[in-house]
Design an enzyme around this catalytic site. Structure first.
Site, PDB file in Angstrom:
ATOM      1  N   TYR A   1      19.248  48.622  29.449  1.00 33.08           N
ATOM      2  CA  TYR A   1      20.354  48.567  30.900  1.00 33.08           C
ATOM      3  C   TYR A   1      21.870  49.270  29.951  1.00 33.08           C
ATOM      4  O   TYR A   1      22.303  49.157  29.297  1.00 33.08           O
ATOM      5  CB  TYR A   1      21.063  46.674  30.592  1.00 33.08           C
ATOM      6  CG  TYR A   1      21.870  46.259  31.654  1.00 33.08           C
ATOM      7  CD1 TYR A   1      22.558  46.444  32.531  1.00 33.08           C
ATOM      8  CD2 TYR A   1      23.182  45.829  30.534  1.00 33.08           C
ATOM      9  CE1 TYR A   1      22.821  45.906  33.228  1.00 33.08           C
ATOM     10  CE2 TYR A   1      24.178  46.061  31.470  1.00 33.08           C
ATOM     11  CZ  TYR A   1      24.072  45.635  32.666  1.00 33.08           C
ATOM     12  OH  TYR A   1      24.826  45.080  33.589  1.00 33.08           O
TER      13      TYR A   1
ATOM     14  N   GLY B   1      25.302  45.226  35.881  1.00 28.08           N
ATOM     15  CA  GLY B   1      25.260  43.512  36.550  1.00 28.08           C
ATOM     16  C   GLY B   1      23.615  43.736  37.379  1.00 28.08           C
ATOM     17  O   GLY B   1      22.525  43.536  37.445  1.00 28.08           O
TER      18      GLY B   1
ATOM     19  N   HIS C   1      36.149  50.232  37.956  1.00 22.82           N
ATOM     20  CA  HIS C   1      37.221  49.082  37.262  1.00 22.82           C
ATOM     21  C   HIS C   1      38.174  49.356  37.456  1.00 22.82           C
ATOM     22  O   HIS C   1      38.768  48.109  36.512  1.00 22.82           O
ATOM     23  CB  HIS C   1      36.365  48.778  35.732  1.00 22.82           C
ATOM     24  CG  HIS C   1      35.137  47.106  36.138  1.00 22.82           C
ATOM     25  ND1 HIS C   1      35.175  46.675  36.352  1.00 22.82           N
ATOM     26  CD2 HIS C   1      34.112  48.012  35.893  1.00 22.82           C
ATOM     27  CE1 HIS C   1      33.868  45.489  36.109  1.00 22.82           C
ATOM     28  NE2 HIS C   1      33.230  46.603  35.899  1.00 22.82           N
TER      29      HIS C   1
END
Length: 523
Positions: free
Chosen positions: A69, A76, A99
């Site tokens: 991941y 997410g 971000h």
């Protein structure tokens, strides 16, 4: 966890703090954040080998085409989307780029230093899959006093402090801005000045930097330090107020408090006995019952003192944890996906700290209200005015200061609503339960600013009250410890005779309080 020996006073040690994955304390973080101590990365072979094993294990997984991941997938709810091998190097940059949407005021230089330090401590645990080179670059930032400019708003506290920590990742890569020796400058320009190429994040390193609780924990360290000091200062101000009000010093009798043995509460009572030089209670006290804001001060301040150990435990455990996702156990050969980025413990500690510290403001505000009111101050002038009687109608002493203290107290109390209960489902319901730890920590710091303002007002007035009481015939001698403290305060704030604007003096006191200027009570 260690108990508080002195409320995070500035470190006097010159020895560098060597990071090797061993636990560090809140005091360690503060000493680095306040520029009192250098940081070094351990050169021990076992430490560096542990870091290298984690990174090598990650590289081996990539060679074996393992699915990891945030390394070979999107982030997410995009974790089901596989990223091609050609794009793996670009993925960390994508993470900090999208971000980059923080707003609000930026963190102070000291807070930003603490953020870098807290993240560094976590990554030194050796289970985040990062390289030694990344750790060395973080140490380089601290060594050269170059820290990222971080907007304080935009984190819900899980998946950690993603948005504010993106500014750390971006700064390492030569993007956005940094503070260099306190001056705000473009990151690329600063790196070029030092002849240093921007860092290239390796797989997982962007996620390791951002997917953690470093901002809320760093702010929590500051909140802890300020609250610990305010508890001691509120005790000293209470002692001054009791003397000023010609109060009953025997409300703090040792045998009385032994009947309700909360340790912190008893410690506050002992400090008040020491300040007021009231070691033994007579058979009948001169006044049966003072008002609660003095009589029950140990019970209010004691809540803070008794909470400090568990606030410390929550913060130091979080500080010394690996709190990104996923984590790697190179020895066992497994990838561990979880949710350690959730800042629930920090949120709970900060929400509790908010309420306990705001009660200090309420306590001191009530003491100030007694001091200025001739119905309750036992013979002191109205509003503690030091003017001659012929000038009494013209001078108003601390009338407006008490109004200001009441306003600051009300605002502090209003902000005590717990942040942790306001979880919001975010990021397409992947982050459907979040901690709000960073908001709780920011709320705590705002409340503490207000408490410090109330303390400054109460301290200024209490010093005035002591001076006025000492002039009266038959006044009890001022105990030695209070006399010494009053003299120290008088180097910054002269007595109030004729009215004058007190803003500058109150601001000076606020600065001294935040700097933990006075040494209060023995450990």
């Amino acid at each position: 966890m260690t108990l508080l020996h002195d409320p995070l006073r500035k470190s006097s040690t010159s020895a560098p703090l060597t990071l090797d994955g061993s636990p560090v304390t809140l005091e360690d973080i503060m000493s680095v954040a306040e520029g009192q101590r250098r940081v070094m990365l351990s050169t021990a072979s076992d430490f560096r080998a542990r870091i290298a094993r984690g990174n090598a294990f990650l590289e081996r997984l990539l060679e074996e085409e393992g699915v990891i991941y945030g390394v070979t997938t999107g982030f997410g709810d995009s974790c089901t989307r596989e990223v091609s091998a050609a794009d793996l190097e670009q993925l960390p940059r994508q993470l900090y780029t999208f971000h980059g949407c923080g707003l609000g005021e930026v963190l102070s230089v000291e807070a930003s230093r603490a953020v870098v330090m807290v993240r560094l401590v976590s990554l030194c645990r050796g289970v985040s899959g990062v390289s030694v080179e990344l750790l060395e670059r973080l140490v380089w930032l601290l060594e050269h006093d170059i820290v990222p400019v971080i907007p304080e708003e935009g984190s819900v506290g899980a998946s950690g402090d993603l948005t504010p920590l993106s500014y750390l990742a971006a700064a390492l890569c030569g993007e956005r801005e940094v503070f260099e020796h306190g001056k705000r400058r473009p990151s690329a320009e600063v790196f070029a000045k030092h002849g240093l190429a921007p860092y290239r994040l390796k797989p997982k390193e962007g996620l390791a930097l951002m997917n953690g609780t470093a901002v809320m924990t760093a702010l929590g360290v500051f909140a802890f330090a300020r609250t610990a000091y305010l508890a001691r200062l509120a005790t000293r101000i209470t002692a001054l107020s009791v003397y000023s009000l010609d109060g009953n010093p025997y409300h703090f009798d040792a045998d009385l408090f032994a009947a309700k043995p909360h340790p912190g509460q008893n410690q506050v009572a002992a400090r008040l006995r020491e300040d007021l030089h009231a070691p033994r209670t007579p058979r009948n006290s001169p006044r049966l019952q003072d008002r609660y804001s003095t009589r029950c001060a140990p019970h209010v301040i004691g809540v803070v003192e008794d909470s400090l150990p568990w606030w410390r435990q929550f913060l130091e455990t979080e500080l010394n944890s690996a709190n990104d996702n996923p984590l790697f156990d190179a020895e066992a050969g497994k990838v561990m996906h979880g949710g350690h980025f959730y800042g629930g413990h920090v949120a709970f500690a900060m929400d509790g700290l908010k309420q306990a510290s705001a009660n200090l403001a309420d306590l001191l505000d009530r003491q100030l209200a007694l001091l200025v009111d001739t119905r309750f101050n036992h013979g002191l002038p109205s509003n503690l005015s030091g003017a001659e009687p012929a000038r009494a109608a013209l001078n108003h002493g601390y009338k407006a200061v008490q109004i200001g203290a009441s306003a600051w107290t009300a605002e502090a109390l209003k902000l005590t609503m717990p942040a942790s209960v306001f979880s919001r489902s975010t990021e397409c319901h992947n982050q459907d339960k979040v901690s709000m730890g960073t908001i709780a920590a920011r709320d705590a710091l705002r409340i503490l600013t207000l408490v410090e303002q109330v303390a400054a007002a109460a301290l200024h007035a209490a010093c005035q009250g002591v001076d006025l009481r000492r002039r009266q015939a038959g006044a009890a001698p001022l105990p030695k410890q209070l006399a010494g403290f009053l003299d120290a305060c008088r180097t910054h704030i002269p007595p109030l005779v004729e009215d004058r604007a007190l803003e500058a003096e109150l601001r000076t006191l606020c600065d001294l309080i935040r700097e933990r200027h006075w040494s209060l009570y023995d450990a």
